[in-house]
Scaffold this motif. Structure first.
Motif, short mmCIF file in Angstrom:
data_model
loop_
_atom_site.label_atom_id
_atom_site.label_comp_id
_atom_site.label_asym_id
_atom_site.label_seq_id
_atom_site.Cartn_x
_atom_site.Cartn_y
_atom_site.Cartn_z
N SER A 158 0.95 -1.17 -0.01
CA SER A 158 0.18 -0.15 -0.09
C SER A 158 0.81 1.47 0.12
N SER A 159 1.87 1.66 0.20
CA SER A 159 2.84 2.50 0.19
C SER A 159 3.19 2.84 -1.09
N LEU A 160 3.86 4.39 -1.24
CA LEU A 160 4.44 4.26 -2.50
C LEU A 160 5.67 4.21 -2.61
N LEU A 161 6.34 4.25 -1.59
CA LEU A 161 7.53 3.31 -1.53
C LEU A 161 8.02 2.18 -1.49
N ALA A 162 8.89 1.14 -2.02
CA ALA A 162 8.95 -0.62 -1.23
C ALA A 162 10.03 -0.13 0.24
N PRO A 163 9.82 -0.13 1.14
CA PRO A 163 10.63 -0.27 2.45
C PRO A 163 12.31 -0.41 1.87
N ALA A 164 12.21 -1.93 0.88
CA ALA A 164 13.40 -2.52 1.21
C ALA A 164 14.52 -1.07 0.05
N ALA A 165 13.90 -0.04 -0.51
CA ALA A 165 14.68 0.23 -1.45
C ALA A 165 15.06 1.58 -0.74
N LEU A 166 14.52 2.34 0.61
CA LEU A 166 15.13 3.61 1.44
C LEU A 166 16.06 2.87 2.33
N PRO A 167 16.44 4.25 2.16
CA PRO A 167 18.05 4.17 2.75
C PRO A 167 18.24 3.86 4.08
N PHE A 168 17.62 3.01 4.76
CA PHE A 168 17.43 2.76 5.85
C PHE A 168 16.27 1.60 6.25
N ALA A 224 13.07 -0.17 8.56
CA ALA A 224 11.83 0.40 9.33
C ALA A 224 12.36 0.39 11.15
N ASP A 225 13.56 0.53 11.22
CA ASP A 225 13.56 0.46 12.86
C ASP A 225 14.11 1.99 12.83
N ALA A 226 14.74 2.32 11.88
CA ALA A 226 15.71 3.67 11.80
C ALA A 226 15.37 4.02 11.62
N LEU A 227 13.90 4.21 10.81
CA LEU A 227 13.22 5.67 10.45
C LEU A 227 13.56 6.68 11.16
N PRO A 228 13.59 7.86 10.79
CA PRO A 228 13.88 9.41 11.07
C PRO A 228 12.67 9.65 12.02
N GLU A 229 12.58 10.13 13.09
CA GLU A 229 11.57 10.67 13.81
C GLU A 229 10.91 11.54 13.29
N VAL A 230 11.61 12.60 12.28
CA VAL A 230 10.35 13.84 11.68
C VAL A 230 10.99 13.46 10.60
N PHE A 231 9.17 13.92 10.07
CA PHE A 231 8.89 13.70 8.86
C PHE A 231 10.29 14.30 7.81
N THR A 232 10.08 15.42 8.06
CA THR A 232 11.47 16.82 6.74
C THR A 232 12.79 15.49 6.94
N VAL A 233 13.09 15.23 7.88
CA VAL A 233 14.67 14.29 8.00
C VAL A 233 14.36 13.04 6.78
N PHE A 234 13.20 11.92 7.62
CA PHE A 234 12.30 11.37 6.24
C PHE A 234 12.52 11.71 4.48
N ARG A 235 11.30 13.18 4.87
CA ARG A 235 11.90 13.00 3.36
C ARG A 235 13.16 13.47 2.21
N HIS A 236 13.89 14.50 3.04
CA HIS A 236 14.87 14.58 2.50
C HIS A 236 15.44 13.53 2.13
N ALA A 237 16.45 12.26 3.12
CA ALA A 237 16.82 11.52 2.94
C ALA A 237 16.17 10.89 1.96
N VAL A 238 14.55 10.69 1.48
CA VAL A 238 14.44 9.96 0.59
C VAL A 238 14.84 10.97 -0.65
N GLU A 239 14.56 11.37 -0.78
CA GLU A 239 15.01 12.55 -1.52
C GLU A 239 16.77 12.90 -2.03
N ASN A 240 17.45 12.55 -1.26
CA ASN A 240 18.89 13.06 -1.38
C ASN A 240 19.50 11.86 -1.96
N ALA A 241 18.99 10.22 -1.85
CA ALA A 241 18.82 9.10 -2.28
C ALA A 241 18.45 8.59 -3.68
N GLY A 242 17.52 9.67 -3.55
CA GLY A 242 16.67 9.33 -5.16
C GLY A 242 15.80 7.77 -5.13
#
Length: 457
Positions: A147-157, A159-177
Motif C-alpha cells: 500500500s505504500s508508494l515506496l518499497a521499504p527495502a529501497a529506502l536508505p534506512f 524500518a527500525d531506523a526510520l527518522p523520527e521527523v518527517f522532514t528528515v525522512f523526506r530529505h533522506a528519500v530525495e537525496n538518495a534518489g
C-alpha cells in the motif's frame, strides 16, 4: 514485523515451483485488479482462486461511537460492486461474507480443501491480530506489503531506523534518489473458480448491495447532501477503481496539479484538493498509479511547486505507514510515543463535538459537514482535532475513533498518525499543534461563507 511477502512453495528465485490446486484471495484494503502484487502472486501460484471480502459488524467503541457510518458503508458497497463486475468479466466472482475473516476464512478454506490464503499486509494491530489468529488455525498466509508508494527495502534506512521527523525522512528519500516501483499490470487471465464454488458460496454469500444514488444511504439514518465536496453517490465519485481511474485521468488533464498547493487549504468544493484519498483508502487506486500519472503530467506540461506538493503528500502517507512498521501497537496507546500523562477526557464535551454543538461556529460547521457527508477538508480536520484536544480537553483517541466512523477516506495509518501529530504524542519533537480558531477563521473563512453553508438549514 516484516514488510516483505511471506511465501511458501517457492524456489530460490521466488517463483512458484508448482501451482497449488486452490487458493483464497482475501481482499482487504486493496479493492482493485491493477497494481495489486498480492493478487498477481496468487494468480501465478494457484490453479483455482476464490476471491473473498469479509464484512464484520464491529461493536461500538469504548467512546460510545460506531465503527462505520452509512457514508463509509455506501462507498464500500460501490467499490465492491465495481470490483465484482470486473471479476465477472474474467469469468470469476466476488464472495462477500458477513462475518469476520477469523470466523469465516478457516471454514471456507476447509470447504474448498485448501490451507492457502493470499492477501495484502496491513501493519496495524487489529489487522495483524487477524493474520496471527488465522495462522494459529493452520492456514498458510501469504502476505504482501503493497500500500505504500515506496518499497521499504529501497529506502536508505531500515524500518527500525526510520527518522523520527518527517522532514528528515523526506530529505533522506530525495537525496538518495529513491524511485517508486512501476505499477504492476493486472493479470491477463484469472484462474478459474473451483467447480463447487457456487454450491458452497450459496451458503456463505450475503445479499448483494445494489448502489442507488436516488436513495438514501442504506441503514444510515442520513441523506445525500448536495453541499458535499465529495458526492460519492454520483457515478464520477463512485467507490470503485473505474471511477478512481477516470478521476485520476481528468484531474491531470484539467491541469489541476499546477494549482494544488495554492488551493489545498480551501474548505469546500470539488477541485480544491486532489480528492484521491477515498480511493486510496479502499485500495481502488494505488499510490504508484497516482505517482505514474503525476510524472507523466510533469513530463508533458512541466513541474512546479504544486505538482511537487502532490509527491510531498504521498510521502507523508508513506511516513505514517512506516511509523507502523517501526512502532506498531505502541501508536495506539494513550501516551503514543510521548512521555505525556494519560489525556483527560470529558464525555459530554466529546458528544457535543460529535454533534456539532460546541458553540464555536467554525468547528460546528466542520463537524456538521463531516456527519452529513463523510468528508472534511484537511485544514478543517486539523482545526476540529485541535479544538477537541486542547479546548474541550478530550482524549485524542476518541477523536480518532469518530473520524474512523465518519470518514469515507478513513485510512488506519494516516488517521492514527495525524491524530498523534496534533496531540503531540507522535514522533515529531514539537508538543502538538494547537490552532487559534479566530486566526483560522480570518485566514480561511473571513467572509463566513463556509460557516453559513453548514450552520444554516
Amino acid at each position: 514485523m516484516s514488510p516483505t511477502k511471506t511465501s511458501e512453495r517457492t524456489n530460490g528465485s521466488g517463483t512458484p515451483n508448482n501451482k497449488m490446486e486452490t487458493a483464497i484471495y482475501w481482499f482487504r484494503n486493496d479493492l482493485r485488479l491493477d497494481d495489486n502484487p498480492a493478487l498477481v502472486s496468487a494468480c501465478q501460484s494457484a490453479s483455482q482462486i476464490i476471491f473473498v471480502y469479509c464484512h464484520i459488524q464491529h461493536p461500538d467503541t469504548r467512546w460510545d461511537t460506531p465503527r462505520s457510518s452509512g457514508h463509509r458503508q455506501f462507498f464500500l458497497a460501490s467499490a465492491l460492486a465495481d470490483l465484482r463486475q470486473q471479476l465477472r468479466v474474467y469469468g470469476s466472482e466476488l464472495l462477500e461474507v458477513t462475518q469476520s475473516a477469523v470466523s469465516c476464512l478457516p471454514e471456507l478454506a476447509f470447504a474448498f480443501n485448501t490451507r492457502t490464503i493470499f492477501c495484502e499486509e496491513i501493519a496495524a494491530p487489529e489487522e495483524q491480530d487477524e493474520i496471527n489468529v488465522l495462522r494459529s488455525h493452520g492456514l498458510i498466509l501469504n502476505t504482501t506489503w503493497q500500500s505504500s508508494l515506496l518499497a521499504p527495502a529501497a529506502l536508505p534506512f531500515t524500518a527500525d531506523a526510520l527518522p523520527e521527523v518527517f522532514t528528515v525522512f523526506r530529505h533522506a528519500v530525495e537525496n538518495a534518489g529513491v524511485i517508486p516501483p512501476a505499477p504492476v499490470r493486472r493479470p491477463h487471465l484469472l484462474p478459474p473458480l473451483p467447480e463447487k464454488f457456487h454450491q458452497i458460496a450459496q451458503i456463505w454469500k450475503r445479499t448483494e448491495q445494489h448502489v442507488d444514488a436516488n436513495k438514501n444511504v442504506p441503514g444510515a439514518g442520513c441523506h445525500f447532501d448536495p453541499r458535499s465536496s465529495f458526492p460519492y453517490y454520483q457515478p464520477a465519485f463512485g467507490g470503485g477503481s473505474t471511477a478512481a481511474n477516470a478521476h485520476l485521468q481528468q484531474y491531470f488533464q484539467r491541469g489541476l496539479a499546477h494549482t494544488y498547493k495554492q488551493t489545498r487549504n480551501q474548505l469546500t468544493g470539488h477541485d480544491y484538493s486532489t480528492k484521491f484519498s477515498p480511493w486510496l483508502a479502499s485500495g481502488a487506486l494505488s499510490a504508484r498509479q497516482i505517482y505514474t500519472a503525476l510524472k507523466q503530467f510533469e513530463a508533458d506540461y512541466g513541474a512546479n511547486d504544486s505538482s511537487y506538493w502532490i509527491w510531498f503528500e504521498l510521502l507523508w502517507r508513506d511516513f505514517f505507514r512506516l511509523l507502523h512498521l517501526k512502532y506498531g501497537r505502541k501508536l495506539y496507546t494513550a501516551h503514543g510515543l510521548s512521555e505525556l500523562p494519560v489525556p483527560s477526557h470529558y464525555q459530554e464535551n466529546f458528544h457535543r463535538w460529535c454533534q456539532a454543538r460546541t458553540g464555536e461556529s467554525l468547528v460546528d460547521a466542520g463537524m456538521a459537514e463531516l456527519s452529513a457527508t463523510g468528508t472534511l477538508s484537511n485544514r478543517l480536520r486539523q482545526i476540529v482535532a485541535s479544538f477537541l484536544i486542547y479546548d474541550l480537553q478530550c482524549d485524542w483517541r476518541a477523536g480518532a475513533a469518530w473520524f474512523e466512523a465518519q470518514l469515507i477516506d478513513y485510512d488506519v495509518y494516516s488517521n492514527q498518525g495525524n491524530w498523534l501529530y496534533i496531540a503531540g504524542r507522535g514522533s515529531d519533537p514539537r508538543n502538538g499543534r494547537r490552532f487559534n480558531i479566530q486566526k483560522q477563521v480570518k485566514d480561511h473563512d473571513s467572509d463566513g461563507s463556509y460557516q453559513r453553508l453548514w450552520t444554516t438549514n
